[in-house]
Design a protein around this motif. Sequence first.
Motif, PDB file in Angstrom:
ATOM      1  N   GLY B  83       0.676  -1.229   0.098  1.00  0.00           N
ATOM      2  CA  GLY B  83      -0.074   0.093  -0.427  1.00  0.00           C
ATOM      3  C   GLY B  83       0.677   1.243   0.523  1.00  0.00           C
ATOM      4  N   VAL B  84       0.248   2.120  -0.163  1.00  0.00           N
ATOM      5  CA  VAL B  84       1.011   3.949   0.232  1.00  0.00           C
ATOM      6  C   VAL B  84       0.289   4.204   0.556  1.00  0.00           C
ATOM      7  N   ALA B  85       0.752   5.413   1.386  1.00  0.00           N
ATOM      8  CA  ALA B  85       0.703   5.533   2.943  1.00  0.00           C
ATOM      9  C   ALA B  85       1.518   6.861   3.206  1.00  0.00           C
ATOM     10  N   LYS B  86       1.017   7.593   4.880  1.00  0.00           N
ATOM     11  CA  LYS B  86       1.293   8.446   4.831  1.00  0.00           C
ATOM     12  C   LYS B  86       1.933   8.157   6.596  1.00  0.00           C
ATOM     13  N   VAL B  87       3.098   8.848   6.395  1.00  0.00           N
ATOM     14  CA  VAL B  87       3.459   8.844   8.366  1.00  0.00           C
ATOM     15  C   VAL B  87       3.105  10.036   9.052  1.00  0.00           C
ATOM     16  N   VAL B  88       1.941   9.071   9.873  1.00  0.00           N
ATOM     17  CA  VAL B  88       1.968  10.144  10.635  1.00  0.00           C
ATOM     18  C   VAL B  88       2.209   9.915  12.573  1.00  0.00           C
ATOM     19  N   ASP B  89       2.955   9.201  12.628  1.00  0.00           N
ATOM     20  CA  ASP B  89       3.714   9.767  13.820  1.00  0.00           C
ATOM     21  C   ASP B  89       5.047   8.493  13.431  1.00  0.00           C
ATOM     22  N   SER B  90       6.458   9.029  14.275  1.00  0.00           N
ATOM     23  CA  SER B  90       7.364   8.165  13.594  1.00  0.00           C
ATOM     24  C   SER B  90       8.712   7.999  15.039  1.00  0.00           C
ATOM     25  N   GLY B  91       9.239   7.299  15.061  1.00  0.00           N
ATOM     26  CA  GLY B  91       9.776   6.765  16.180  1.00  0.00           C
ATOM     27  C   GLY B  91      11.528   6.653  15.854  1.00  0.00           C
ATOM     28  N   HIS B  92      11.478   6.427  14.134  1.00  0.00           N
ATOM     29  CA  HIS B  92      12.540   6.200  12.561  1.00  0.00           C
ATOM     30  C   HIS B  92      12.998   7.344  12.087  1.00  0.00           C
ATOM     31  N   PRO B  93      14.448   7.005  12.977  1.00  0.00           N
ATOM     32  CA  PRO B  93      14.974   8.326  12.157  1.00  0.00           C
ATOM     33  C   PRO B  93      15.408   8.586  10.736  1.00  0.00           C
ATOM     34  N   ASP B  94      15.247   7.541  10.697  1.00  0.00           N
ATOM     35  CA  ASP B  94      14.699   7.932   8.352  1.00  0.00           C
ATOM     36  C   ASP B  94      13.745   8.561   8.290  1.00  0.00           C
ATOM     37  N   PHE B  95      12.743   7.623   9.025  1.00  0.00           N
ATOM     38  CA  PHE B  95      11.241   9.412   8.570  1.00  0.00           C
ATOM     39  C   PHE B  95      10.544   9.448   9.182  1.00  0.00           C
ATOM     40  N   LYS B  96       9.995  11.144   8.273  1.00  0.00           N
ATOM     41  CA  LYS B  96       9.413  12.508   9.457  1.00  0.00           C
ATOM     42  C   LYS B  96       8.185  12.261   9.117  1.00  0.00           C
ATOM     43  N   VAL B  97       7.075  11.870  10.152  1.00  0.00           N
ATOM     44  CA  VAL B  97       5.795  13.240  10.531  1.00  0.00           C
ATOM     45  C   VAL B  97       5.178  13.432   8.600  1.00  0.00           C
ATOM     46  N   GLY B  98       4.824  13.365   8.065  1.00  0.00           N
ATOM     47  CA  GLY B  98       3.971  13.755   6.779  1.00  0.00           C
ATOM     48  C   GLY B  98       4.977  12.850   5.530  1.00  0.00           C
TER      49      GLY B  98
END
Lengths: 345, 345
Positions: B83-98
Amino acid sequence: MEVTNKRILLKDYVLGPPKESDMVASSETVRLEVPVGSKAVLLKNLYLSCDPYLRTLMNRPVEGQEVPYFTPINPGSVITGFGVAKVVDSGHPDFKVGDYVWGLTGWEEFTLISNPETLFKIKYTDVPLSYYTGILGMPGMTAYAGFYEICSPKKGEYVYISAASGAVGQIVGQYAKLLGCYVVGSAGSNEKVNLLKTKFGFNEAFNYKEEHDLAVALKRHFPEGIDIYFENVGGAMLDAVLLNMRDHGRIAVCGMISQYSLEKHEGVHNLICLITKRVRMQGFAVFDHYHKYDEFVETTREYIKEGKIVYVEDVVEGLENAPAALVGLFTGRNVGKQVVVIAQE
Amino acid sequence: MEVTNKRILLKDYVLGPPKESDMVASSETVRLEVPVGSKAVLLKNLYLSCDPYLRTLMNRPVEGQEVPYFTPINPGSVITGFGVAKVVDSGHPDFKVGDYVWGLTGWEEFTLISNPETLFKIKYTDVPLSYYTGILGMPGMTAYAGFYEICSPKKGEYVYISAASGAVGQIVGQYAKLLGCYVVGSAGSNEKVNLLKTKFGFNEAFNYKEEHDLAVALKRHFPEGIDIYFENVGGAMLDAVLLNMRDHGRIAVCGMISQYSLEKHEGVHNLICLITKRVRMQGFAVFDHYHKYDEFVETTREYIKEGKIVYVEDVVEGLENAPAALVGLFTGRNVGKQVVVIAQE
């Protein structure tokens, strides 16, 4: 000079497993000379080779159906197959009387070859000449190309060979051992299994006729799976192998002897394993690899002389016994490469 | 912040073709945060991808039987797929909200991904985001790897693609046309056949359901035989193709949708053609080729922007319609890549 030429003809198209009565002995009178001005050679046949593919040339042609790459044999014609021969007359500059050759010839005492370019000249006679029907001829070259070119083998890999004591299988297994692979073979009698383990140095071997479930037998011998399968059998054996392949495994499809006598080949049900295991399955034919023949023969002759590879032949005397020898391939009667002696040199 | 998370669960193991009743809608309450200290990301799912392989994850496990490389789905669990998705929260340095991402997610509104390394970040948003379920996502990468890496294609070769209007097939056909191949596709309706010929620029196409004899149909479209077969179907189609392969042909085994719902797969009878035609048949899986993703996405995005490749999607609105969309793949109801919209961005 005219002589009688004894020959074996195909009597009629073959249905099911070949029978001795599918072939018939005959004779004709031939002059032991090539036609004046021709580039033909006249061969005195010494050894004939019984190979499973011959069965595939004996089917009644079906319109629209796959024609094998070797010329089919028609009823009333002499059977053609690989053999070792001596040149007794030649109109071709590359061949002289007394040369030893191997290649496609007839199941008869003397054969006129109009396209001698197809023949291989035998360079080394310090090994038995009959070896050029086997380990140094078409089956050997098949093993060499199939293993080194098609299987992409690496040291330490798990190799499985069916019909492993046959003309090709026994060589593949020994090449694989020399490379440092773990090698298991199957065959159809305990005598052959014993040969694989003691004479050819396979790590393990089993009698497929004594196994209720081939997939279980393979799982027992390859708990970690099979990297390389050298396919000589087809049908249910292939299905069992597919279930036991490792990721990125390779299957060299050399032959499918279990299918040649069937009007409709058995279905193979586990091809999905090609995807799940990302397996490459590749058919090949020896003549696409003949440009490697010199390299092959040098390497393999050295192995033979150093005792690193041995070869077992099942030798039958006399052209008249050739039909029974061919039939025996399909009942598993032969132990090792099936050769028929036509004349001793 | 707590919200309701609508989800689609597998109800029970599937027998035969999938039915809507094999799946069930459910809901739970979730916090829109990743657990404190975790490296997880929380996704808001935008588009879900219906892919044939999902069916293979829904079988009751059989001891000793092949486990597919994707994790099977157990009854009571949410269905997992691309699927395709949007990050709404992240604890991972490589991924940020949005951030927009594509990869394995759940058939639900929000999914907590504990191993976000498996996700692909979406770099280009100047194409429809849904394309990352298709032409710029897993199916596109599958087409790219399968065609360029597995098929060893050459200009002028004869290429046949089954399920040719599907998520992968339509792309393979267009890559092949761009390379200068002659391309024929088959599909299961006249609408799809028309799409292949007019929209995707295939040279020819046919409706396999209207053919009495697939081998004859292929012979008609490929009088000189097939160099490359891109296999999405399996079974009888594969058997017909084998009879029509050219010497040294290649078969990339991508999928076998006709077999996934069968308890025992159909037998394939013409594997002898692998030998007579010296054909290479190779299974592959997209994740072995992910290291080429950047190259693929750059190339393919350019093709899209230049209008050299087009892509057809069959878009369904609403998570509640996802089960019917998946079922439709197996009856051929979809026209083009089947996408389910969960939320618009």
